[in-house]
Design a protein around this motif. Structure first.
Motif, PDB file in Angstrom:
ATOM      1  N   ASP A 224      23.223  30.038  11.657  1.00 26.22           N
ATOM      2  CA  ASP A 224      23.555  30.984  12.731  1.00 26.22           C
ATOM      3  C   ASP A 224      23.089  30.451  14.085  1.00 26.22           C
ATOM      4  O   ASP A 224      23.795  30.568  15.090  1.00 26.22           O
TER       5      ASP A 224
ATOM      6  N   LEU B 174      25.470  27.751  15.188  1.00 25.94           N
ATOM      7  CA  LEU B 174      26.727  28.306  15.694  1.00 25.94           C
ATOM      8  C   LEU B 174      26.549  28.901  17.087  1.00 25.94           C
ATOM      9  O   LEU B 174      27.416  28.743  17.949  1.00 25.94           O
TER      10      LEU B 174
ATOM     11  N   ARG C 271      30.169  28.071   7.275  1.00 29.36           N
ATOM     12  CA  ARG C 271      29.782  29.484   7.449  1.00 29.36           C
ATOM     13  C   ARG C 271      30.762  30.187   8.392  1.00 29.36           C
ATOM     14  O   ARG C 271      31.202  31.303   8.142  1.00 29.36           O
ATOM     15  N   TRP C 272      31.094  29.523   9.499  1.00 28.30           N
ATOM     16  CA  TRP C 272      32.049  30.084  10.459  1.00 28.30           C
ATOM     17  C   TRP C 272      33.416  30.267   9.802  1.00 28.30           C
ATOM     18  O   TRP C 272      34.065  31.306   9.960  1.00 28.30           O
ATOM     19  N   GLU C 273      33.840  29.261   9.048  1.00 33.92           N
ATOM     20  CA  GLU C 273      35.126  29.322   8.356  1.00 33.92           C
ATOM     21  C   GLU C 273      35.145  30.470   7.341  1.00 33.92           C
ATOM     22  O   GLU C 273      36.103  31.243   7.277  1.00 33.92           O
TER      23      GLU C 273
ATOM     24  N   TYR D 247      33.321  33.165   7.339  1.00 34.61           N
ATOM     25  CA  TYR D 247      33.297  34.448   8.044  1.00 34.61           C
ATOM     26  C   TYR D 247      34.716  34.879   8.391  1.00 34.61           C
ATOM     27  O   TYR D 247      35.098  36.030   8.168  1.00 34.61           O
TER      28      TYR D 247
ATOM     29  N   GLN E  55      31.854  36.154  19.470  1.00 34.93           N
ATOM     30  CA  GLN E  55      31.133  34.960  19.025  1.00 34.93           C
ATOM     31  C   GLN E  55      32.050  33.985  18.259  1.00 34.93           C
ATOM     32  O   GLN E  55      32.042  32.794  18.566  1.00 34.93           O
ATOM     33  N   PRO E  56      32.838  34.453  17.282  1.00 44.58           N
ATOM     34  CA  PRO E  56      33.745  33.503  16.623  1.00 44.58           C
ATOM     35  C   PRO E  56      34.738  32.849  17.589  1.00 44.58           C
ATOM     36  O   PRO E  56      35.104  31.685  17.410  1.00 44.58           O
TER      37      PRO E  56
ATOM     38  N   VAL F  25      32.890  30.021  19.366  1.00 39.80           N
ATOM     39  CA  VAL F  25      32.753  28.876  18.466  1.00 39.80           C
ATOM     40  C   VAL F  25      34.091  28.140  18.385  1.00 39.80           C
ATOM     41  O   VAL F  25      34.150  26.910  18.499  1.00 39.80           O
ATOM     42  N   TYR F  26      35.175  28.885  18.196  1.00 38.18           N
ATOM     43  CA  TYR F  26      36.506  28.279  18.091  1.00 38.18           C
ATOM     44  C   TYR F  26      36.820  27.467  19.343  1.00 38.18           C
ATOM     45  O   TYR F  26      37.292  26.329  19.256  1.00 38.18           O
TER      46      TYR F  26
END
Length: 196
Positions: free
Chosen positions: A19, A22, A66-68, A70, A101-102, A105-106
């Protein structure tokens, strides 16, 4: 082993490091991810990091996964629970619109498409999202070719808006203006009836 190092391991999990990674990527990009800087940010020593990960690259891989996951679980997975595609599409647009937040990150990952660990994750994520949109448009009654075109348009609009917003700081919208934009996107990209 001293008691302080042991307490750090108990206190910070691998997920905490992921986390933190990220969050750092979202704010400063993939290149800014460094073990020492992240440890300082998390208020622990580098020793805590090595309890969970062997290298920075291992942390980056875990954070990207983890991001993927989510996105799969919390966005696409929840949308699949809505049976009517005409309800699912607007809900998807509204939900995704407020996932800050996602998005950050993207946008950071879009800037790092020359990184060998980023490319396969972004390719998988993009393909999964395109497939998901395509399936939703087909379920909404669009012909296969039209559904594919609409899925591409929808995804391109999403990526383009992220690029404008997070890379260039445009457009500068108030909360109400952004909500009105999202409703316009919904009205524009959601099929009204079978065959549109």
């Amino acid at each position: 082993m001293n008691a302080g190092a042991k307490n750090e391991r108990v206190r910070l999990s691998a997920e905490d490091w992921e986390d933190g990674a990220l969050a750092l990527i979202a704010e400063q990009g993939v290149g800014a991810l460094a073990v020492e800087a992240l440890a300082r940010r998390l208020g622990v020593t580098k020793g805590s990091f090595y309890w969970h990960f062997r290298t920075r690259e291992a942390l980056l891989q875990a954070a990207l996964e983890r991001w993927e996951e989510y996105g799969e679980r919390e966005v696409l997975g929840k949308m699949e629970l809505i049976s009517d595609p005409r309800q699912r599409l607007p809900e998807l647009f509204r939900r995704v619109a407020h996932e800050l937040q996602p998005h950050r990150v993207y946008a950071a990952l879009l800037k790092a498409l020359d990184h060998p660990q980023v490319v396969p994750v972004m390719a998988r994520v993009s393909q999964r999202r395109m497939d998901f949109l395509n399936a939703m448009y087909r379920e909404a009654g669009l012909e296969p070719v039209t559904a594919l075109h609409r899925a591409r348009l929808t995804y391109a609009a999403y990526v383009g808006f992220l690029q404008l917003n997070f890379t260039l700081g445009l457009p500068r919208l108030s909360h109400d203006e952004f909500d009105a934009y999202v409703e316009h996107v919904i009205a524009t990209l959601t099929p009204e009836k079978t065959g549109n």
